[in-house]
Write a protein that holds these residues in place. Structure first.
Motif, PDB file in Angstrom:
ATOM      1  N   SER A 102      -3.100   8.015   7.426  1.00 14.14           N
ATOM      2  CA  SER A 102      -2.182   7.119   8.124  1.00 14.14           C
ATOM      3  C   SER A 102      -0.988   6.756   7.243  1.00 14.14           C
ATOM      4  O   SER A 102       0.167   6.796   7.688  1.00 14.14           O
ATOM      5  CB  SER A 102      -2.935   5.858   8.550  1.00 14.14           C
ATOM      6  N   LEU A 103      -1.253   6.408   5.983  1.00 17.80           N
ATOM      7  CA  LEU A 103      -0.165   6.080   5.059  1.00 17.80           C
ATOM      8  C   LEU A 103       0.763   7.271   4.842  1.00 17.80           C
ATOM      9  O   LEU A 103       1.988   7.121   4.832  1.00 17.80           O
ATOM     10  CB  LEU A 103      -0.732   5.606   3.717  1.00 17.80           C
TER      11      LEU A 103
ATOM     12  N   ASN B 139      -7.467   6.290   6.111  1.00 13.85           N
ATOM     13  CA  ASN B 139      -6.419   5.352   5.707  1.00 13.85           C
ATOM     14  C   ASN B 139      -5.293   6.079   4.986  1.00 13.85           C
ATOM     15  O   ASN B 139      -4.116   5.794   5.203  1.00 13.85           O
ATOM     16  CB  ASN B 139      -6.981   4.250   4.809  1.00 13.85           C
TER      17      ASN B 139
ATOM     18  N   GLU C 216       3.024   7.746   7.829  1.00 13.91           N
ATOM     19  CA  GLU C 216       4.098   6.750   7.847  1.00 13.91           C
ATOM     20  C   GLU C 216       5.179   7.085   6.826  1.00 13.91           C
ATOM     21  O   GLU C 216       6.373   6.976   7.117  1.00 13.91           O
ATOM     22  CB  GLU C 216       3.526   5.354   7.578  1.00 13.91           C
TER      23      GLU C 216
ATOM     24  N   ALA D  38       0.834  -1.215   0.000  1.00 10.36           N
ATOM     25  CA  ALA D  38       0.000   0.000   0.000  1.00 10.36           C
ATOM     26  C   ALA D  38       0.862   1.255   0.000  1.00 10.36           C
ATOM     27  O   ALA D  38       0.544   2.241  -0.684  1.00 10.36           O
ATOM     28  CB  ALA D  38      -0.941   0.005   1.201  1.00 10.36           C
ATOM     29  N   GLN D  39       1.956   1.239   0.736  1.00  6.62           N
ATOM     30  CA  GLN D  39       2.841   2.410   0.768  1.00  6.62           C
ATOM     31  C   GLN D  39       3.574   2.571  -0.566  1.00  6.62           C
ATOM     32  O   GLN D  39       3.717   3.687  -1.065  1.00  6.62           O
ATOM     33  CB  GLN D  39       3.836   2.294   1.919  1.00  6.62           C
TER      34      GLN D  39
END
Length: 152
Positions: free
Chosen positions: A70-71, A67, A74, A37-38
Motif C-alpha cells: 500500500s505504501l 502494508n 501511494e 511512514a511514507q
C-alpha cells in the motif's frame, strides 16, 4: 578504569530524553506533505541505493507485505519512487527514489535540521561540544547488535 553499572533508572531516563528529542523533531516536520511512514520508507529506499526489493524493505521497516504494498503504491502514484525489473532476475522488482522523491526527503530533512541547528546555536560552547561528542556514541548504540546472554 572502573566498571560502571547502568541502572534501570538511568537507562529509562536516557530513553525518555531521546524520545522527547525525537518527538520534537517530528513536530518540527509536521508540515511535511507525507505521513511519517511514507517518509521513513523513502529514507529506507534511499539507504538501499537502488538495490531495494519490496521484501527487503518490509524486513527493514518491519512492515507486513500488505502494508508495504500500500505504501509503495501511494509513493509510486505520487511520483516519488520508480519500480523496475531486476536486470539479473526479471522476477524481482527493484525500487528507487525518483528525483521528486529525493526532493521531498531532502525538504523533510532540512526542516528538522534547521530547527536543530537553531536549537544547538543557543547552547554554551562547552555543552555543544559535549553533545556533539555524545552524538558519536549514540550512533554506535544505534548500530549495536543486541547483547548476547551472559554465561554464568
Amino acid at each position: 578504569m572502573p566498571h560502571l553499572t547502568v541502572t534501570p533508572e538511568a537507562a529509562s531516563q536516557l530513553r525518555l530524553q531521546l524520545m522527547a528529542l525525537t518527538r520534537r523533531l517530528r513536530l518540527e516536520a509536521q508540515d511535511d506533505e507525507l505521513p511519517f511512514a511514507q517518509l521513513s520508507l523513502l529514507a529506507c529506499i534511499e539507504r538501499a541505493d537502488g538495490t531495494a526489493t519490496p521484501s527487503a524493505l518490509a524486513r527493514a521497516e518491519k512492515l507486513r507485505s500488505s502494508n508495504l504494498a500500500s505504501l509503495l503504491r501511494e509513493l509510486e502514484t505520487g511520483g516519488l519512487i520508480l519500480r523496475a525489473a531486476d536486470p539479473e532476475d526479471g522476477r524481482k522488482v527493484r525500487v528507487r527514489l525518483s528525483e521528486a522523491g529525493r526532493s521531498v526527503l531532502e525538504a523533510h530533512r532540512l526542516r528538522k535540521d534547521d530547527w536543530l541547528r537553531a536549537a544547538l546555536a543557543g547552547l554554551p560552547p562547552q555543552r555543544l561540544e559535549l553533545l556533539l561528542a555524545a552524538g558519536e556514541v549514540l550512533a554506535e548504540l544505534a548500530a549495536a547488535e543486541p547483547p548476547t546472554a551472559r554465561q554464568p
